[in-house]
Design a protein around this motif. Sequence first.
Motif, PDB file in Angstrom:
ATOM      1  N   GLY A 152       0.814  -1.205   0.000  1.00 28.11           N
ATOM      2  CA  GLY A 152       0.000   0.000   0.000  1.00 28.11           C
ATOM      3  C   GLY A 152       0.845   1.250   0.000  1.00 28.11           C
ATOM      4  O   GLY A 152       2.055   1.201   0.250  1.00 28.11           O
ATOM      5  N   GLY A 153       0.195   2.361  -0.288  1.00 25.21           N
ATOM      6  CA  GLY A 153       0.886   3.644  -0.309  1.00 25.21           C
ATOM      7  C   GLY A 153      -0.059   4.776   0.032  1.00 25.21           C
ATOM      8  O   GLY A 153      -1.286   4.611   0.018  1.00 25.21           O
ATOM      9  N   ILE A 154       0.527   5.918   0.346  1.00 25.15           N
ATOM     10  CA  ILE A 154      -0.222   7.099   0.788  1.00 25.15           C
ATOM     11  C   ILE A 154       0.274   8.308   0.015  1.00 25.15           C
ATOM     12  O   ILE A 154       1.483   8.457  -0.196  1.00 25.15           O
ATOM     13  CB  ILE A 154      -0.029   7.317   2.304  1.00 25.15           C
ATOM     14  N   LEU A 155      -0.651   9.168  -0.407  1.00 25.27           N
ATOM     15  CA  LEU A 155      -0.295  10.387  -1.134  1.00 25.27           C
ATOM     16  C   LEU A 155      -1.084  11.550  -0.558  1.00 25.27           C
ATOM     17  O   LEU A 155      -2.317  11.529  -0.567  1.00 25.27           O
ATOM     18  CB  LEU A 155      -0.604  10.239  -2.630  1.00 25.27           C
ATOM     19  N   ALA A 156      -0.390  12.555  -0.021  1.00 25.33           N
ATOM     20  CA  ALA A 156      -1.041  13.747   0.534  1.00 25.33           C
ATOM     21  C   ALA A 156      -0.876  14.916  -0.429  1.00 25.33           C
ATOM     22  O   ALA A 156       0.209  15.143  -0.966  1.00 25.33           O
ATOM     23  CB  ALA A 156      -0.444  14.099   1.892  1.00 25.33           C
ATOM     24  N   GLU A 157      -1.966  15.675  -0.638  1.00 26.18           N
ATOM     25  CA  GLU A 157      -1.950  16.827  -1.534  1.00 26.18           C
ATOM     26  C   GLU A 157      -2.721  17.980  -0.899  1.00 26.18           C
ATOM     27  O   GLU A 157      -3.776  17.764  -0.285  1.00 26.18           O
ATOM     28  CB  GLU A 157      -2.578  16.476  -2.876  1.00 26.18           C
ATOM     29  N   ARG A 158      -2.191  19.190  -1.057  1.00 23.96           N
ATOM     30  CA  ARG A 158      -2.905  20.352  -0.555  1.00 23.96           C
ATOM     31  C   ARG A 158      -4.178  20.571  -1.357  1.00 23.96           C
ATOM     32  O   ARG A 158      -4.222  20.352  -2.573  1.00 23.96           O
ATOM     33  CB  ARG A 158      -2.016  21.594  -0.638  1.00 23.96           C
ATOM     34  N   ALA A 159      -5.207  21.037  -0.660  1.00 21.82           N
ATOM     35  CA  ALA A 159      -6.485  21.356  -1.294  1.00 21.82           C
ATOM     36  C   ALA A 159      -6.871  22.760  -0.865  1.00 21.82           C
ATOM     37  O   ALA A 159      -7.530  22.948   0.163  1.00 21.82           O
ATOM     38  CB  ALA A 159      -7.551  20.341  -0.895  1.00 21.82           C
ATOM     39  N   GLY A 160      -6.398  23.753  -1.596  1.00 19.17           N
ATOM     40  CA  GLY A 160      -6.634  25.133  -1.216  1.00 19.17           C
ATOM     41  C   GLY A 160      -5.738  25.537  -0.061  1.00 19.17           C
ATOM     42  O   GLY A 160      -4.724  24.895   0.228  1.00 19.17           O
ATOM     43  N   ASP A 161      -6.124  26.598   0.631  1.00 19.81           N
ATOM     44  CA  ASP A 161      -5.291  27.135   1.707  1.00 19.81           C
ATOM     45  C   ASP A 161      -5.446  26.373   3.014  1.00 19.81           C
ATOM     46  O   ASP A 161      -4.543  26.383   3.850  1.00 19.81           O
ATOM     47  CB  ASP A 161      -5.634  28.613   1.953  1.00 19.81           C
ATOM     48  N   ASP A 162      -6.581  25.723   3.206  1.00 19.91           N
ATOM     49  CA  ASP A 162      -6.854  25.164   4.533  1.00 19.91           C
ATOM     50  C   ASP A 162      -7.119  23.662   4.534  1.00 19.91           C
ATOM     51  O   ASP A 162      -7.536  23.112   5.553  1.00 19.91           O
ATOM     52  CB  ASP A 162      -8.056  25.875   5.162  1.00 19.91           C
ATOM     53  N   GLY A 163      -6.878  23.001   3.408  1.00 21.75           N
ATOM     54  CA  GLY A 163      -7.220  21.585   3.342  1.00 21.75           C
ATOM     55  C   GLY A 163      -6.090  20.697   2.856  1.00 21.75           C
ATOM     56  O   GLY A 163      -5.164  21.150   2.172  1.00 21.75           O
ATOM     57  N   VAL A 164      -6.163  19.440   3.250  1.00 22.93           N
ATOM     58  CA  VAL A 164      -5.246  18.404   2.781  1.00 22.93           C
ATOM     59  C   VAL A 164      -6.071  17.189   2.399  1.00 22.93           C
ATOM     60  O   VAL A 164      -6.928  16.742   3.184  1.00 22.93           O
ATOM     61  CB  VAL A 164      -4.226  17.998   3.877  1.00 22.93           C
ATOM     62  N   VAL A 165      -5.846  16.685   1.207  1.00 20.75           N
ATOM     63  CA  VAL A 165      -6.473  15.428   0.792  1.00 20.75           C
ATOM     64  C   VAL A 165      -5.420  14.341   0.875  1.00 20.75           C
ATOM     65  O   VAL A 165      -4.319  14.479   0.339  1.00 20.75           O
ATOM     66  CB  VAL A 165      -7.036  15.536  -0.642  1.00 20.75           C
ATOM     67  N   ILE A 166      -5.773  13.264   1.565  1.00 21.28           N
ATOM     68  CA  ILE A 166      -4.849  12.143   1.719  1.00 21.28           C
ATOM     69  C   ILE A 166      -5.449  10.926   1.050  1.00 21.28           C
ATOM     70  O   ILE A 166      -6.550  10.485   1.395  1.00 21.28           O
ATOM     71  CB  ILE A 166      -4.558  11.855   3.208  1.00 21.28           C
ATOM     72  N   GLY A 167      -4.729  10.408   0.067  1.00 25.25           N
ATOM     73  CA  GLY A 167      -5.177   9.227  -0.658  1.00 25.25           C
ATOM     74  C   GLY A 167      -4.457   7.988  -0.156  1.00 25.25           C
ATOM     75  O   GLY A 167      -3.268   8.030   0.168  1.00 25.25           O
ATOM     76  N   VAL A 168      -5.197   6.902  -0.076  1.00 20.83           N
ATOM     77  CA  VAL A 168      -4.661   5.632   0.400  1.00 20.83           C
ATOM     78  C   VAL A 168      -5.018   4.544  -0.602  1.00 20.83           C
ATOM     79  O   VAL A 168      -6.163   4.452  -1.054  1.00 20.83           O
ATOM     80  CB  VAL A 168      -5.234   5.263   1.789  1.00 20.83           C
TER      81      VAL A 168
END
Length: 288
Positions: A152-168
């Motif tokens: 498995g793996g994890i990918l974090a990406e910023r979503a605008g100024d106040d958010g983080v989307v984390i994919g698994v």
Amino acid sequence: MKPHDAAEPNNSRWSDLERPPLNAVALRRALVREGGLWSEVDVVQRTGSTNTDLVARAVEGKVREGTVLIAEEQTAARGRLDRQWTAPARSGLFFSVLLRPAEIPVARWGWLPLLTGVAVATGLSRAAGVDTALKWPNDLLVTVGGEERKAGGILAERAGDDGVVIGVGINVTLREPELPVPTAGSLALAGAVSTDRDPLLRAVLRSLEDWYGRWRAAGGDAAASGLQETYAAGCATLGRAVRAELPGNRSITGEAVAVDGDGRLVVATEEGVREPVGAGDIVHLRPT
């Protein structure tokens, strides 16, 4: 995006009875509750990338913190360093979550992918009965036939100024002939006591809610929340000889000796320098 129960004329969701579809209604009932983190659980049959979709929805202001987007199949999934990642439909858990830790200093957000790794590993250890380990910064490792494999793996990406989307992405029922590369693995190949994706996903998301709550309560302090110690205890990279392939075509070789307060991997080189690595690719070297 099609809803979970949309008709699929060329690819029936019952085409592989060993891989039944997720039960979206039951997942919502189990996870979405008053005062809890998870606000929405959406299951789609197929999409390019749950991360791409959820980042776009977050930037447009269409979703709240705690939204979970799950795909039965991804056609354009991405890992770190823009690597492509594919798996058969319903063979794993492919999902993204939106977090908005607005009260936490942004400098501490780098712990979020490591926090997610701890949550995934602890959740799967309980629900699947599989020994799991973490490769810094974001890979989930299992043992298959005495060999260390990535499941498995994890990918974090910023979503605008106040958010983080984390994919698994987690390989659950992948069989040996279906593995994309020989170094890949799955929970089934590692001897999981259960490969039922519904309880596995519930366990992972409940674990993530727990660790995220601890981290926020401690103001994002990884040491005070117990996150730094727990990550180090489950990190297969520590104590290993590694090669860190860094941005700018630079690399260093040495022993991974610690994960510091900023979530960086500290590598002790042969020259006696302790160099913190915040970004790059880590290769576990075999002992000579």
